[in-house]
Scaffold this motif. Sequence first.
Motif, PDB file in Angstrom:
ATOM      1  N   GLU A  60      12.067 -33.392  27.758  1.00 14.62           N
ATOM      2  CA  GLU A  60      11.949 -31.321  27.721  1.00 14.62           C
ATOM      3  C   GLU A  60      11.990 -30.898  29.016  1.00 14.62           C
ATOM      4  N   ASN A  61      12.988 -30.504  29.146  1.00 18.63           N
ATOM      5  CA  ASN A  61      14.019 -29.157  30.046  1.00 18.63           C
ATOM      6  C   ASN A  61      13.978 -27.491  30.299  1.00 18.63           C
ATOM      7  N   GLY A  62      12.730 -27.241  29.582  1.00 25.46           N
ATOM      8  CA  GLY A  62      12.521 -25.869  29.493  1.00 25.46           C
ATOM      9  C   GLY A  62      13.201 -25.660  28.258  1.00 25.46           C
ATOM     10  N   GLY A  63      13.727 -26.248  27.719  1.00 26.22           N
ATOM     11  CA  GLY A  63      14.250 -26.134  25.937  1.00 26.22           C
ATOM     12  C   GLY A  63      13.833 -26.038  25.045  1.00 26.22           C
ATOM     13  N   GLY A  64      12.911 -27.674  24.850  1.00 24.21           N
ATOM     14  CA  GLY A  64      12.496 -28.407  23.568  1.00 24.21           C
ATOM     15  C   GLY A  64      12.698 -29.113  24.052  1.00 24.21           C
ATOM     16  N   ALA A  65      12.113 -30.895  24.029  1.00 22.87           N
ATOM     17  CA  ALA A  65      12.811 -32.266  24.214  1.00 22.87           C
ATOM     18  C   ALA A  65      13.307 -31.981  22.538  1.00 22.87           C
ATOM     19  N   SER A  66      14.777 -33.286  22.952  1.00 14.65           N
ATOM     20  CA  SER A  66      15.360 -33.163  21.771  1.00 14.65           C
ATOM     21  C   SER A  66      15.910 -34.896  21.993  1.00 14.65           C
ATOM     22  N   VAL A  67      17.182 -35.229  20.995  1.00 17.58           N
ATOM     23  CA  VAL A  67      17.710 -36.130  20.643  1.00 17.58           C
ATOM     24  C   VAL A  67      19.984 -35.908  20.609  1.00 17.58           C
ATOM     25  N   ARG A  68      20.377 -36.984  20.968  1.00 17.60           N
ATOM     26  CA  ARG A  68      21.634 -37.340  20.667  1.00 17.60           C
ATOM     27  C   ARG A  68      22.253 -38.554  20.895  1.00 17.60           C
ATOM     28  N   LEU A  69      23.310 -38.792  20.016  1.00 13.20           N
ATOM     29  CA  LEU A  69      23.661 -39.719  19.666  1.00 13.20           C
ATOM     30  C   LEU A  69      24.911 -40.173  21.701  1.00 13.20           C
ATOM     31  N   ALA A  70      24.758 -41.433  22.090  1.00 12.72           N
ATOM     32  CA  ALA A  70      24.562 -41.565  22.779  1.00 12.72           C
ATOM     33  C   ALA A  70      26.336 -42.037  23.223  1.00 12.72           C
ATOM     34  N   LYS A  71      26.943 -41.941  24.216  1.00 11.17           N
ATOM     35  CA  LYS A  71      28.579 -42.112  24.161  1.00 11.17           C
ATOM     36  C   LYS A  71      28.429 -43.466  24.181  1.00 11.17           C
ATOM     37  N   PRO A  72      29.832 -44.156  23.606  1.00 10.91           N
ATOM     38  CA  PRO A  72      29.840 -45.502  23.663  1.00 10.91           C
ATOM     39  C   PRO A  72      30.125 -46.201  24.674  1.00 10.91           C
ATOM     40  N   LYS A  73      29.617 -47.197  25.327  1.00 10.71           N
ATOM     41  CA  LYS A  73      30.294 -48.114  25.946  1.00 10.71           C
ATOM     42  C   LYS A  73      31.577 -48.223  25.967  1.00 10.71           C
ATOM     43  N   ARG A  74      31.844 -48.210  27.319  1.00 13.65           N
ATOM     44  CA  ARG A  74      33.633 -48.754  27.366  1.00 13.65           C
ATOM     45  C   ARG A  74      33.635 -50.517  27.473  1.00 13.65           C
TER      46      ARG A  74
END
Length: 75
Positions: A60-74
């Motif tokens: 949480e950073n003021g806008g609420g906790a969230s999720v996202r997909l990580a960028k693929p590792k190169r």
Amino acid sequence: MRAARALLRWSQQDLSDRCGVSVPSIKRLEAMEGELTAHLNTIRAIERSLVEAGVDFIPENGGGASVRLAKPKRI
């Protein structure tokens, strides 16, 4: 948890198969409002499976906790 599954296009059964937590437990946890309350080992197993599949949990950073997909590792 539901949002993380959606990013991965996983069903509750898919998550269950990957983390070893029963589908009824996953349904119960996803129906909860607010912070998850379950045995710590259950939450850790779910989180570990989602992270290993590429989900980033954003605190949480003021806008609420969230999720996202990580960028693929190169490589």
